[in-house]
Design an enzyme around this catalytic site. Sequence first.
Site, PDB file in Angstrom:
ATOM      1  N   ASP A   1       0.874  -1.163   0.000  1.00  0.00           N
ATOM      2  CA  ASP A   1       0.000   0.000   0.000  1.00  0.00           C
ATOM      3  C   ASP A   1       0.918   1.222   0.000  1.00  0.00           C
ATOM      4  O   ASP A   1       2.124   1.105   0.273  1.00  0.00           O
ATOM      5  CB  ASP A   1      -0.887  -0.040   1.251  1.00  0.00           C
ATOM      6  CG  ASP A   1      -1.784   1.177   1.371  1.00  0.00           C
ATOM      7  OD1 ASP A   1      -2.398   1.573   0.366  1.00  0.00           O
ATOM      8  OD2 ASP A   1      -1.839   1.757   2.469  1.00  0.00           O
TER       9      ASP A   1
ATOM     10  N   ASP B   1       0.059   5.214   0.984  1.00  0.00           N
ATOM     11  CA  ASP B   1      -0.089   6.134   2.113  1.00  0.00           C
ATOM     12  C   ASP B   1      -0.116   5.368   3.430  1.00  0.00           C
ATOM     13  O   ASP B   1      -0.949   4.485   3.630  1.00  0.00           O
ATOM     14  CB  ASP B   1      -1.381   6.944   1.978  1.00  0.00           C
ATOM     15  CG  ASP B   1      -1.439   7.762   0.704  1.00  0.00           C
ATOM     16  OD1 ASP B   1      -1.190   8.971   0.750  1.00  0.00           O
ATOM     17  OD2 ASP B   1      -1.732   7.166  -0.360  1.00  0.00           O
TER      18      ASP B   1
ATOM     19  N   ASP C   1      -1.781  -0.859   5.798  1.00  0.00           N
ATOM     20  CA  ASP C   1      -2.090  -0.309   7.130  1.00  0.00           C
ATOM     21  C   ASP C   1      -3.582  -0.127   7.377  1.00  0.00           C
ATOM     22  O   ASP C   1      -3.983   0.688   8.210  1.00  0.00           O
ATOM     23  CB  ASP C   1      -1.373   1.030   7.334  1.00  0.00           C
ATOM     24  CG  ASP C   1      -1.939   2.143   6.456  1.00  0.00           C
ATOM     25  OD1 ASP C   1      -2.312   1.868   5.297  1.00  0.00           O
ATOM     26  OD2 ASP C   1      -2.018   3.300   6.929  1.00  0.00           O
TER      27      ASP C   1
END
Length: 229
Positions: free
Chosen positions: A15, A17, A173
């Site tokens: 991922d 960000d 996250d």
Amino acid sequence: MSLRCWTDRSAVLFDFDGTLADTAADLCAAANALRVEEGLAPLPLAQFRPWVSRGGKAMLDIAFAHRDEAFRGALLPAFLARYEADCARHTRLFDGMEALLRALEAQGTPWGIVTNKPIHLARPVVEALGLSQRCAVLLGGDSLPRKKPDPLQLVTACDGLGIEPSQAIYVGDDLRDVEAAHACDMPCIVAGWGYIPTGQDAADWGGELLLDDPRQLQAALGLERFAAA
């Protein structure tokens, strides 16, 4: 899902960000610029940070919590335009990520980025970080008809790399990262250093590993011998 052998993976997908890059400050600046235009004081970065991975709408929900949903929705294009105009001033790779990417490259393991960030916003930030020529695949949230938690992006990334999803690892996250990975039989490492939403416990998401620091990834992936490469 059973624990996998982390040291025998054909690719590592990230991922963006809150996992690979710390983009919160630039997104916060865009939201605060709109607050200032409305005669409001800027909010601290810490107030925005847990919601960055949820996208522009979630950030505007924080920035303008006192206004109704219609007002916030109307501001979204302005927020995205503000961010696009200055999207990489403060953004940096998380500590340890550059060393990890170099170790993967030294080992000959391709890595890529699969994010829900719109591709026209992801691409210039990836370019500014000097990663465009290094990542084997880059897919944004609007690159395909469906995005995470749907597994389509991860499956497509693996198709492009010529591997099965079960041969890769995803690092993210957010709960939807785990859900997308598991939906295509891909193990997922949860980036506990990222933008974990307030009130959620990442240990409850069901990822195969939960790490607190990106520097732990080298050991988890068996890359210590490539650390100085």
